[in-house]
Design a protein around this motif. Structure first.
Motif, short mmCIF file in Angstrom:
data_model
loop_
_atom_site.label_atom_id
_atom_site.label_comp_id
_atom_site.label_asym_id
_atom_site.label_seq_id
_atom_site.Cartn_x
_atom_site.Cartn_y
_atom_site.Cartn_z
N TYR A 38 0.77 -1.21 0.03
CA TYR A 38 -0.05 -0.01 -0.05
C TYR A 38 0.83 1.11 -0.04
N PHE A 39 1.89 1.16 0.80
CA PHE A 39 2.68 2.31 1.03
C PHE A 39 3.75 2.74 -0.31
N ILE A 40 4.07 1.44 -0.87
CA ILE A 40 4.84 1.56 -2.26
C ILE A 40 3.94 2.17 -3.21
N SER A 41 2.60 1.84 -3.41
CA SER A 41 1.77 2.48 -4.40
C SER A 41 1.44 3.87 -4.24
N ASN A 42 1.76 4.26 -2.86
CA ASN A 42 1.40 5.86 -2.71
C ASN A 42 2.83 6.54 -2.39
N GLY A 43 3.65 5.93 -2.95
CA GLY A 43 5.18 6.63 -3.00
C GLY A 43 6.11 6.41 -2.22
N MET A 44 6.07 5.37 -1.39
CA MET A 44 7.12 5.29 -0.47
C MET A 44 8.64 4.42 -1.19
N THR A 45 9.40 4.98 -0.88
CA THR A 45 10.81 4.64 -1.62
C THR A 45 11.70 4.21 -0.70
N ASP A 46 11.82 4.37 0.56
CA ASP A 46 13.01 3.80 1.44
C ASP A 46 12.84 2.45 2.23
N GLY A 47 11.53 2.07 2.06
CA GLY A 47 11.24 0.80 2.47
C GLY A 47 10.44 0.83 3.89
N TRP A 48 10.61 2.18 4.44
CA TRP A 48 9.96 2.18 5.72
C TRP A 48 8.61 2.74 5.96
N PHE A 49 7.68 2.06 6.46
CA PHE A 49 6.30 2.37 6.75
C PHE A 49 5.89 2.33 8.19
N PHE A 50 4.99 2.76 8.50
CA PHE A 50 4.46 3.00 9.94
C PHE A 50 3.04 2.06 9.85
N ASN A 51 2.73 1.38 11.21
CA ASN A 51 1.34 0.73 11.21
C ASN A 51 1.29 0.66 12.75
N THR A 52 -0.24 0.88 13.34
CA THR A 52 -0.30 0.92 14.38
C THR A 52 -0.58 -0.36 15.14
N GLU A 53 -0.32 -0.58 16.57
CA GLU A 53 -0.94 -1.59 17.11
C GLU A 53 -2.67 -1.89 16.95
N SER A 54 -3.38 -0.88 17.18
CA SER A 54 -4.79 -0.99 17.00
C SER A 54 -5.09 -1.54 15.52
N ASN A 55 -4.40 -1.05 14.56
CA ASN A 55 -4.61 -1.24 13.09
C ASN A 55 -4.30 -2.93 12.84
N ILE A 56 -3.32 -3.26 13.29
CA ILE A 56 -2.80 -4.58 13.28
C ILE A 56 -3.84 -5.65 14.01
N GLU A 57 -4.19 -5.28 14.97
CA GLU A 57 -5.07 -6.10 15.63
C GLU A 57 -6.36 -6.12 15.13
N GLU A 58 -6.88 -4.81 14.47
CA GLU A 58 -8.27 -4.99 13.57
C GLU A 58 -7.96 -5.88 12.43
N ASP A 59 -6.74 -5.86 11.68
CA ASP A 59 -6.52 -6.85 10.59
C ASP A 59 -6.45 -8.16 10.80
N THR A 60 -5.78 -8.46 11.98
CA THR A 60 -4.98 -9.74 12.13
C THR A 60 -5.77 -10.63 13.41
N THR A 61 -6.72 -9.67 14.37
CA THR A 61 -6.86 -10.23 15.70
C THR A 61 -5.80 -10.39 16.57
N LEU A 62 -4.63 -10.16 16.16
CA LEU A 62 -3.39 -10.31 17.35
C LEU A 62 -3.37 -8.99 18.32
N ASN A 63 -3.63 -9.30 19.46
CA ASN A 63 -3.65 -8.17 20.51
C ASN A 63 -1.93 -7.70 20.52
N SER A 64 -1.77 -6.54 21.38
CA SER A 64 -0.64 -5.82 21.38
C SER A 64 0.58 -6.83 22.06
#
Length: 206
Positions: A38-64
């Motif tokens: 997703y970040f590559i398609s939006n212009g990310m070029t250095d390989g680093w991207f952020f994600n939040t614990e709450s977003n990860i939990e929503e997408d994977t059901t894995l808690n913090s």
């Protein structure tokens, strides 16, 4: 009905990878790869991207707590890098794609019944990712070239991973060039050998 079967409604998981590193770490890695795309398609070029614990939990059901355990495993395997930056601080991830590919290739070689008929998974570079020191060490051991991985890393790190005026495209090719230059360097003579050589030269004129 179709939207329930869309690709965004599922997590794509490699079974062999899940067996090697565990189901939850494989799930988290798969989710991070999806975010990277997703970040590559939006212009990310250095390989680093952020994600939040709450977003990860929503997408994977894995808690913090589960996420922290998975991140430790993925870091130990050299599959991801993690850092916090910004105000307020956000957790940033970087996927070590070559290490992921290497593990998948090794697994496919062991599994003779895979649908890819044991063919290597080819890496198509979306952008250059600088290697980790342990990757350089592994490659140098494979080639048995006695190159010091730390010296190689520090040299190109100081140059911003540039080769002349161009951004490096293939660090393994840079290792091979380094190796070639080392072979062409004249070997240093020991003090005794140097003295002996001078003595023999002197004898020629007697």
């Amino acid at each position: 009905m179709k939207h329930l079967l869309s690709s965004t409604a599922f997590i794509v998981l490699n079974k062999q990878l899940a067996k090697k590193i565990g189901l939850n770490p494989a799930i988290l890695l798969s989710d991070l790869i999806s975010k990277e795309e997703y970040f590559i398609s939006n212009g990310m070029t250095d390989g680093w991207f952020f994600n939040t614990e709450s977003n990860i939990e929503e997408d994977t059901t894995l808690n913090s707590y589960m996420q922290r355990k998975c991140i430790r495993v993925l870091k130990q395997e050299g599959l991801i890098e993690v850092k916090r930056k910004g105000i307020p601080a956000k957790q940033y991830f970087k996927i070590n794609e070559e290490q992921v590919i290497q593990i998948l290739n090794n697994l496919s070689i062991k599994n003779l019944t895979t649908i890819n008929n044991n063919k290597e998974i080819k890496l198509k570079n979306k952008y250059f990712k600088k290697p980790m020191i342990h990757q350089i060490e592994f490659y140098c051991k494979e080639r048995n070239n006695n190159i010091d991985a730390n010296s190689f890393y520090d040299f190109y790190e100081s140059k911003g991973w540039m080769v002349g005026k161009n951004k490096m495209k293939d660090w393994k090719a840079a290792v091979r060039n380094w190796e070639s230059r080392e072979k062409k360097k004249p070997k240093k003579m020991s003090k005794i050998d140097s003295q002996l050589s001078e003595y023999l030269k002197g004898k020629e004129y007697l």
